[in-house]
Design a protein around this motif. Structure first.
Motif: not given
Length: 151
Positions: A36-50, A88-101
């Motif tokens: 998620y995007v961290r607000g860094e205690g108010g020092s960051v209002s948004r994150l820009r990814l290109t 607070g917005e989601a940036i990335v979601f990563v998932a992996a499925a396998s036979p074992h944890r």
């Protein structure tokens, strides 16, 4: 099965997890991570990814294929956001499925380490006054990647 989605639209991590579970049939374990995007205690209002369309997806597909082989995964997935995002917005979601944890946990950790430092995204933090600061990988990010080539 590996899948990669790069989107400029907000996404719901719980929905992504539910969809992943549907095509990760037969798994003994599914591990996921949401960043998620961290607000860094108010020092960051948004994150820009290109990114560079086409190149970014291709690089991430190489990473998911490596994870798939290394941990004998049944499935893995990456959803990554681009554009402007607020705290607070989601940036990335990563998932992996396998036979074992353990394999699922390690694959997700591996993918996040590489996504954070080597995937072709350019990141800026935008402060409350509109000032932009480029975000570069830190020394600990480089150490995180180095551990995957050890042993």
């Amino acid at each position: 099965m590996e899948s990669v989605i790069i989107t400029d639209k907000a996404f719901e991590p719980l929905t992504a997890a539910s969809q992943f579970q549907k095509y990760a049939g037969g798994a003994g374990a599914i591990a996921s991570f949401t960043g998620y995007v961290r607000g860094e205690g108010g020092s960051v209002s948004r994150l820009r990814l290109t990114h560079y369309p086409g190149m970014t997806e291709a690089k991430i597909k190489v990473l998911t294929a490596k994870a798939h082989v290394r941990w004998n995964l049944l499935a893995c997935h990456v959803t990554h956001r681009v554009g402007d995002m607020g705290a607070g917005e989601a940036i990335v979601f990563v998932a992996a499925a396998s036979p074992h944890r353990r394999a699922a946990f390690e694959a997700v950790d591996f993918l996040m380490d590489y996504l954070k430092s080597e995937a072709p995204f350019w990141k800026q933090e935008i402060g409350p006054g509109g000032e932009a600061t480029w975000i570069e990988p830190k020394e600990n990010d480089r150490r995180d990647i180095a551990r995957w080539s050890e042993g």
